[in-house]
Design a protein around this motif. Sequence first.
Motif, mmCIF file in Angstrom:
data_model
loop_
_atom_site.group_PDB
_atom_site.id
_atom_site.type_symbol
_atom_site.label_atom_id
_atom_site.label_comp_id
_atom_site.label_asym_id
_atom_site.label_seq_id
_atom_site.Cartn_x
_atom_site.Cartn_y
_atom_site.Cartn_z
ATOM 1 N N PRO A 73 0.839 -1.215 0.000
ATOM 2 C CA PRO A 73 0.000 0.000 0.000
ATOM 3 C C PRO A 73 0.870 1.261 0.000
ATOM 4 N N ILE A 74 0.346 2.317 -0.635
ATOM 5 C CA ILE A 74 1.090 3.583 -0.773
ATOM 6 C C ILE A 74 0.301 4.678 -0.061
ATOM 7 N N VAL A 75 0.970 5.424 0.807
ATOM 8 C CA VAL A 75 0.294 6.532 1.513
ATOM 9 C C VAL A 75 1.016 7.833 1.161
ATOM 10 N N PRO A 76 0.436 8.658 0.263
ATOM 11 C CA PRO A 76 1.077 9.945 -0.035
ATOM 12 C C PRO A 76 1.011 10.861 1.177
ATOM 13 N N GLN A 77 2.061 11.632 1.383
ATOM 14 C CA GLN A 77 2.059 12.564 2.515
ATOM 15 C C GLN A 77 2.733 13.875 2.125
ATOM 16 N N GLY A 78 2.105 14.982 2.567
ATOM 17 C CA GLY A 78 2.702 16.305 2.367
ATOM 18 C C GLY A 78 3.280 16.784 3.684
ATOM 19 N N GLY A 79 2.717 17.872 4.224
ATOM 20 C CA GLY A 79 3.219 18.432 5.479
ATOM 21 C C GLY A 79 2.634 17.778 6.718
ATOM 22 N N ASN A 80 1.719 16.818 6.512
ATOM 23 C CA ASN A 80 1.076 16.091 7.619
ATOM 24 C C ASN A 80 0.347 17.037 8.575
ATOM 25 N N THR A 81 -0.290 18.057 8.031
ATOM 26 C CA THR A 81 -1.076 18.977 8.860
ATOM 27 C C THR A 81 -2.584 18.707 8.746
ATOM 28 N N GLY A 82 -2.959 17.700 7.950
ATOM 29 C CA GLY A 82 -4.376 17.396 7.741
ATOM 30 C C GLY A 82 -5.062 17.080 9.064
ATOM 31 N N GLN A 83 -6.362 17.351 9.111
ATOM 32 C CA GLN A 83 -7.113 17.220 10.367
ATOM 33 C C GLN A 83 -7.923 15.925 10.434
ATOM 34 N N VAL A 84 -7.805 15.074 9.395
ATOM 35 C CA VAL A 84 -8.636 13.861 9.378
ATOM 36 C C VAL A 84 -7.807 12.584 9.184
ATOM 37 N N ALA A 85 -6.530 12.645 9.565
ATOM 38 C CA ALA A 85 -5.644 11.469 9.535
ATOM 39 C C ALA A 85 -5.593 10.804 8.160
ATOM 40 N N GLY A 86 -5.602 11.625 7.111
ATOM 41 C CA GLY A 86 -5.563 11.070 5.755
ATOM 42 C C GLY A 86 -4.182 10.621 5.320
ATOM 43 N N ALA A 87 -3.140 11.147 5.963
ATOM 44 C CA ALA A 87 -1.779 10.842 5.511
ATOM 45 C C ALA A 87 -1.082 9.852 6.442
ATOM 46 N N THR A 88 -1.865 9.196 7.289
ATOM 47 C CA THR A 88 -1.292 8.265 8.270
ATOM 48 C C THR A 88 -1.537 6.827 7.812
ATOM 49 N N PRO A 89 -0.491 5.994 7.781
ATOM 50 C CA PRO A 89 -0.702 4.597 7.362
ATOM 51 C C PRO A 89 -1.455 3.805 8.426
ATOM 52 N N ASP A 90 -1.982 2.636 8.051
ATOM 53 C CA ASP A 90 -2.666 1.798 9.044
ATOM 54 C C ASP A 90 -1.623 1.086 9.924
ATOM 55 N N GLY A 91 -2.071 0.183 10.758
ATOM 56 C CA GLY A 91 -1.174 -0.442 11.732
ATOM 57 C C GLY A 91 -0.464 -1.683 11.227
ATOM 58 N N SER A 92 -0.663 -2.031 9.941
ATOM 59 C CA SER A 92 -0.112 -3.305 9.452
ATOM 60 C C SER A 92 1.405 -3.284 9.282
ATOM 61 N N GLY A 93 1.969 -2.115 9.081
ATOM 62 C CA GLY A 93 3.405 -2.039 8.834
ATOM 63 C C GLY A 93 3.784 -2.411 7.403
ATOM 64 N N ARG A 94 2.802 -2.559 6.511
ATOM 65 C CA ARG A 94 3.096 -2.958 5.119
ATOM 66 C C ARG A 94 3.235 -1.750 4.199
ATOM 67 N N ALA A 95 2.719 -0.598 4.629
ATOM 68 C CA ALA A 95 2.611 0.543 3.703
ATOM 69 C C ALA A 95 3.946 1.252 3.496
ATOM 70 N N VAL A 96 4.051 1.886 2.334
ATOM 71 C CA VAL A 96 5.170 2.785 2.053
ATOM 72 C C VAL A 96 4.598 4.207 2.034
ATOM 73 N N VAL A 97 5.093 5.057 2.921
ATOM 74 C CA VAL A 97 4.671 6.460 2.935
ATOM 75 C C VAL A 97 5.533 7.206 1.925
ATOM 76 N N VAL A 98 4.888 7.888 0.987
ATOM 77 C CA VAL A 98 5.638 8.664 -0.014
ATOM 78 C C VAL A 98 5.515 10.137 0.369
ATOM 79 N N GLN A 99 6.583 10.674 0.923
ATOM 80 C CA GLN A 99 6.556 12.054 1.431
ATOM 81 C C GLN A 99 7.190 12.956 0.375
ATOM 82 N N LEU A 100 6.447 14.012 -0.026
ATOM 83 C CA LEU A 100 6.838 14.782 -1.209
ATOM 84 C C LEU A 100 7.758 15.959 -0.928
#
Length: 482
Positions: A69-96
Amino acid sequence: MTSASSQAALLERLRGIAGAAHVLVGDACAPYLTDWRKLVTGRALAVVRPGSTEQVRDVVRACLEQGAPIVPQGGNTGQVAGATPDGSGRAVVVQLGRMKRIRSIDVENDTLVVEAGCVLQDLQDAARAAGRLFPLSLGAEGSCLIGGNLATNAGGTQVLRYGNARELTLGLEVVTADGEIWNGLRALRKDNTGYDLRDLYIGSEGTLGIITAATLKLFPLPVAQRTALAATGSIAQAVALLARARAALGADLTGFELMSSVATDLVLRHCPDQRLPLAPGAPWFVLLESSDTESAERAASRFEALLAAALEAGEIQDAAIAESIEQSRALWRLRESITLAVAAEGQCAKHDISIATSRIPGFIASTDALLRQRFPGVRSATFGHLGDGNLHYNILQPAGTPAAGFVEVQQDLSRLVHDAVRDHAGSISAEQGIGGLRTADLQAYEDPVKLDLLRRIKRALDPAGLMNPGKVLPVHGCVSPG
Ligand SMILES: Cc1cc2nc3c(=O)[nH]c(=O)nc-3n(C[C@H](O)[C@H](O)[C@H](O)COP(=O)(O)OP(=O)(O)OC[C@H]3O[C@@H](n4cnc5c(N)ncnc54)[C@H](O)[C@@H]3O)c2cc1C
């Protein structure tokens, strides 16, 4: 992707693409794994910080091949936890954040091409240096990234005059969920060539692809601005003032923010450097701003005439006009500190709602009364962009009570608020998006036909279901069957 060997192979590929220094693992990932409100902490296989659009494409392809799974992330200031991966530890966070270049500015066309990782404030500064205004403005502008602003279709304090992020965008460059680069960076104000993919990716919260660059609109810099804080006795008076200000200033009205005294009191308590330039006691305050393209004299006389007429009509009881840029900034700081002050105060049920401005007084009166009846002692720290009908209808735990008790009732409380929003023909997400926190609300309150279309769009554009899974739509509603 389950086996340790395939995870190791993916990490090796990611290092080959972005460079080992830009692939974070283990404890180094920690700053990217908790959302701004500290409500959700996830785990990730890695955080990758690509340096170019081609690298983003290659990262997406590598993840696709390994089913990560891919989780795009910007400044991580969002208020609805949209840029946070789940607890599985499988995701790759792509920080721009490394892709922060302004690629070009075309002053004659009033446009600018910027990469997704540019901090919003840096982008505003670059536009100003070219003699232009980029009007998107919000409390997190020193740390949010333009890609995140576009992915959430951010609003902010200037929507009244200039529109939200979608309305400020002419073109996009996107790495699709299939790992292709769509170059849609046209700088055209008219372009009816098929379905509007730009508007589809804007606001898609990283669930359809990764925005890597954008062509944005620029505007003339105002010649003069006037800012004032006004005290008003009721929300109905604030709405009447809005109508008066629109009629008097037209397009020159660039800000109209509402703050309850509960919200301003929180700022005074938690931010000791702040002060209220009016006598305390009023239940509501309005922050107004006008921007004039002709002259400072015209700006001052129209603004003062507006406030004098509002005083005479009883819509406001007092007002402080900023006499310098510093005073104007101090008024805006007061407004922009509310989110931080609310976070410092304790548990808060947040609601980012929009309702037709004409219906807002009725909504607040009836919903406040219902809340007081069902949840004695809760405090409404309401504030927001009244000019857009967008309120942050925040309900704080009763003062002096334990947080745990409030957490238990939050779901019921939010249901009451969102039912009232529905009854007033409003929206349960005005500008912050759905992310991971409001997926159940979207399912509960949206039109079923619309929900079905959203699911079909998701399946069509992200058939593997790997792009920010579980955000906007629940996971079981996203992945194609079989
Ligand atoms: C003090 C404060 C004030 C705020 N005021 C406002 C306000 O007035 N108006 C408003 O609208 N919001 C406001 N916000 C919320 C927040 O700042 C915005 O939602 C902002 O647009 C998020 O940008 P970001 O770079 O931090 O994105 P993130 O939080 O990193 O990500 C947000 C979402 O976008 C996705 N995403 C991020 N980058 C990309 C990309 N390049 N491509 C695809 N998807 C991507 C993520 O996966 C996630 O779903 C405020 C927040 C704070 C802390």
